[in-house]
Structures are given as C-alpha cells and as structure tokens.
Design a protein around this motif. Sequence first.
Motif, PDB file in Angstrom:
ATOM      1  N   ASN A 148       0.861  -1.190   0.000  1.00 59.75           N
ATOM      2  CA  ASN A 148       0.000   0.000   0.000  1.00 59.75           C
ATOM      3  C   ASN A 148       0.892   1.233   0.000  1.00 59.75           C
ATOM      4  N   LEU A 149       0.321   2.372  -0.348  1.00 64.66           N
ATOM      5  CA  LEU A 149       1.026   3.656  -0.337  1.00 64.66           C
ATOM      6  C   LEU A 149       0.231   4.635   0.514  1.00 64.66           C
ATOM      7  N   ILE A 150       0.932   5.366   1.382  1.00 64.15           N
ATOM      8  CA  ILE A 150       0.293   6.390   2.208  1.00 64.15           C
ATOM      9  C   ILE A 150       1.108   7.674   2.092  1.00 64.15           C
ATOM     10  N   ARG A 151       0.421   8.789   1.824  1.00 67.72           N
ATOM     11  CA  ARG A 151       1.126  10.067   1.750  1.00 67.72           C
ATOM     12  C   ARG A 151       0.896  10.875   3.019  1.00 67.72           C
ATOM     13  N   ALA A 152       2.005  11.321   3.616  1.00 67.30           N
ATOM     14  CA  ALA A 152       1.919  12.156   4.811  1.00 67.30           C
ATOM     15  C   ALA A 152       1.434  13.544   4.413  1.00 67.30           C
ATOM     16  N   ALA A 153       0.335  13.983   4.995  1.00 65.81           N
ATOM     17  CA  ALA A 153      -0.231  15.312   4.736  1.00 65.81           C
ATOM     18  C   ALA A 153      -1.204  15.623   5.861  1.00 65.81           C
ATOM     19  N   GLN A 154      -1.655  16.886   5.908  1.00 67.93           N
ATOM     20  CA  GLN A 154      -2.613  17.242   6.960  1.00 67.93           C
ATOM     21  C   GLN A 154      -3.860  16.367   6.838  1.00 67.93           C
ATOM     22  N   ASP A 155      -4.319  16.180   5.588  1.00 70.78           N
ATOM     23  CA  ASP A 155      -5.382  15.212   5.307  1.00 70.78           C
ATOM     24  C   ASP A 155      -4.706  13.988   4.689  1.00 70.78           C
ATOM     25  N   LEU A 156      -4.431  13.017   5.525  1.00 75.31           N
ATOM     26  CA  LEU A 156      -3.677  11.831   5.119  1.00 75.31           C
ATOM     27  C   LEU A 156      -4.283  11.178   3.875  1.00 75.31           C
ATOM     28  N   MET A 157      -3.428  10.809   2.908  1.00 75.71           N
ATOM     29  CA  MET A 157      -3.897  10.223   1.654  1.00 75.71           C
ATOM     30  C   MET A 157      -3.406   8.779   1.545  1.00 75.71           C
ATOM     31  N   LYS A 158      -4.336   7.879   1.205  1.00 76.31           N
ATOM     32  CA  LYS A 158      -3.981   6.469   1.060  1.00 76.31           C
ATOM     33  C   LYS A 158      -4.373   6.001  -0.342  1.00 76.31           C
ATOM     34  N   TRP A 159      -3.484   5.212  -0.942  1.00 72.33           N
ATOM     35  CA  TRP A 159      -3.823   4.632  -2.246  1.00 72.33           C
ATOM     36  C   TRP A 159      -4.986   3.649  -2.080  1.00 72.33           C
ATOM     37  N   GLN A 160      -4.873   2.751  -1.090  1.00 76.68           N
ATOM     38  CA  GLN A 160      -5.953   1.826  -0.742  1.00 76.68           C
ATOM     39  C   GLN A 160      -6.169   1.894   0.762  1.00 76.68           C
ATOM     40  N   GLN A 161      -7.343   1.482   1.218  1.00 73.79           N
ATOM     41  CA  GLN A 161      -7.636   1.535   2.643  1.00 73.79           C
ATOM     42  C   GLN A 161      -6.773   0.569   3.453  1.00 73.79           C
ATOM     43  N   LYS A 162      -6.363  -0.535   2.836  1.00 65.40           N
ATOM     44  CA  LYS A 162      -5.459  -1.472   3.502  1.00 65.40           C
ATOM     45  C   LYS A 162      -4.574  -2.134   2.446  1.00 65.40           C
ATOM     46  N   SER A 163      -3.548  -2.833   2.887  1.00 64.35           N
ATOM     47  CA  SER A 163      -2.613  -3.457   1.948  1.00 64.35           C
ATOM     48  C   SER A 163      -3.364  -4.373   0.987  1.00 64.35           C
ATOM     49  N   THR A 164      -2.930  -4.316  -0.277  1.00 63.87           N
ATOM     50  CA  THR A 164      -3.651  -4.968  -1.375  1.00 63.87           C
ATOM     51  C   THR A 164      -2.759  -6.003  -2.047  1.00 63.87           C
ATOM     52  N   PRO A 165      -3.308  -7.143  -2.467  1.00 61.90           N
ATOM     53  CA  PRO A 165      -2.504  -8.154  -3.167  1.00 61.90           C
ATOM     54  C   PRO A 165      -1.827  -7.577  -4.414  1.00 61.90           C
ATOM     55  N   VAL A 166      -0.595  -7.999  -4.625  1.00 61.45           N
ATOM     56  CA  VAL A 166       0.178  -7.526  -5.771  1.00 61.45           C
ATOM     57  C   VAL A 166      -0.276  -8.229  -7.044  1.00 61.45           C
ATOM     58  N   SER A 167      -0.478  -7.432  -8.084  1.00 57.83           N
ATOM     59  CA  SER A 167      -0.759  -7.962  -9.421  1.00 57.83           C
ATOM     60  C   SER A 167      -0.295  -6.905 -10.417  1.00 57.83           C
ATOM     61  N   GLU A 168      -0.258  -7.256 -11.665  1.00 54.83           N
ATOM     62  CA  GLU A 168       0.127  -6.283 -12.683  1.00 54.83           C
ATOM     63  C   GLU A 168      -0.812  -5.081 -12.652  1.00 54.83           C
ATOM     64  N   HIS A 169      -2.105  -5.355 -12.449  1.00 52.85           N
ATOM     65  CA  HIS A 169      -3.102  -4.277 -12.421  1.00 52.85           C
ATOM     66  C   HIS A 169      -2.912  -3.354 -11.211  1.00 52.85           C
ATOM     67  N   THR A 170      -2.706  -3.941 -10.013  1.00 55.68           N
ATOM     68  CA  THR A 170      -2.585  -3.095  -8.814  1.00 55.68           C
ATOM     69  C   THR A 170      -1.304  -2.264  -8.840  1.00 55.68           C
ATOM     70  N   VAL A 171      -0.232  -2.814  -9.367  1.00 56.89           N
ATOM     71  CA  VAL A 171       1.008  -2.042  -9.465  1.00 56.89           C
ATOM     72  C   VAL A 171       0.830  -0.884 -10.450  1.00 56.89           C
ATOM     73  N   GLU A 172       0.203  -1.138 -11.582  1.00 58.55           N
ATOM     74  CA  GLU A 172      -0.071  -0.067 -12.547  1.00 58.55           C
ATOM     75  C   GLU A 172      -0.958   1.006 -11.930  1.00 58.55           C
ATOM     76  N   SER A 173      -1.961   0.576 -11.168  1.00 59.38           N
ATOM     77  CA  SER A 173      -2.868   1.516 -10.498  1.00 59.38           C
ATOM     78  C   SER A 173      -2.114   2.391  -9.498  1.00 59.38           C
ATOM     79  N   ALA A 174      -1.211   1.779  -8.738  1.00 62.70           N
ATOM     80  CA  ALA A 174      -0.433   2.532  -7.749  1.00 62.70           C
ATOM     81  C   ALA A 174       0.478   3.557  -8.423  1.00 62.70           C
TER      82      ALA A 174
END
Length: 207
Positions: A148-174
């Motif tokens: 998963n990816l999380i960006r530190a900011a005043q309003d915290l930003m997350k790519w997904q709500q929790k860690s996600t299985p790795v696949s070609e699609h999820t890596v491209e999405s990230a």
Amino acid sequence: QPLVSSSKWLQLHGLKRNKLSLSQILSQIGFQHRKDYVTTLGKLVASRYADGLFPQYKRAEDGSVYNLTAKKELILHFVDCLMGAIELYKQRMAWLTSESRQIFGVIQEQCIVIVLDFGTVAPTEFDLCRDALSMVLVEQVTQIAKFNLIRAAQDLMKWQQKSTPVSEHTVESAVMWLWKLDHMTTASHTSSAEALLEAMSDEAVSS
C-alpha cells in the motif's frame, strides 16, 4: 534476481558453501606441516621429513605452514573456480547498487506499506522521488505479496484503505495514483508520525 538478503545469498554462493575458502583449498592441495607435543616423549616433535620436498605456504592469520602437494592441473582448477566466484560477486555487487536497490535496498518483507513524505521539495525533486518510487514498485514490489502507499499530509492520503494483493493491475494503479498526486499539500508537524502509525496499524504488515 530473487529478492534475497546478502547473508542468504552467501549461504548459496559464498566461498565456504562452495569449498573455496583459503583453509578449504589448502586442505585439498596439501597438508599442514605440524609441530606437535608427543606425550610419551614429553616434548615437541617437528615433522621434518617434508622439509625441502614440497613448496610451502605460510598463513599470515595463524602462522600455520602447509606443504603443497597438488599437481598443476588441480591448482589451475581452483584458479578457475575462484575467478568464477569473483565474477559472481561482481555481478551481485552491480545488482545491489543499481536501479531501485540503490535507494531502497533489497525488499525482503512480503507485505509492505511505503510512506511518502515529500515535505517541501522542489517540483523537479518531486518528480525524481516519484520516478524512484515507480521504479521500486515495478522492480521489487511486483515480487512480493501485498502493498500500500500512504502520503503524509494534513489530510492523510492512502492509495488503498489497507494493503492490497500484488498484481500487474494493482502495481499499474499505484503508479498512476503516484503520478496524479499534487506537488504541494498542506502538512502539519505531526503528519509524518501519523502516516507511519497508519502504516503500522495494517495488521498484514509485519515490520
């Protein structure tokens, strides 16, 4: 190459594993010249019968002396083996110090969360950071189980709500999510710590 630590790599490809350490080679190309204490005589007795018969090699580490008895062919065999080992070490070092491994090392965990804290970097540095992150996603994250990816900011930003299985699609999405991020976002003094705590709260993340 598989994402293994150097210690595990050495267990497979190290000199000792392949019987190419100095002591292992010496035991195969000669025998140790000993000076032993003989109990029945009550004194040290040196084996002198080999003096002058064989070339000798003295180890600087412990001062032990070996009489070398191997034929030239066996010596050349070990030379070839050691040259091959040197080449393998060079390849490993080149791999360790290239691409995403220069920055992130070798990822060994199966589930990771990458916390992004860009601070107040300039636009060019912001793009360099995203280049490096894209590289590690494609080169290394593709070989693990979840992320998963999380960006530190005043309003915290997350790519997904929790860690996600790795696949070609999820890596491209990230990677796409990464490149859609705004250069500057409002941050607080506690943003980094909050992002780290959020990453560690994911039960699937081991470290």
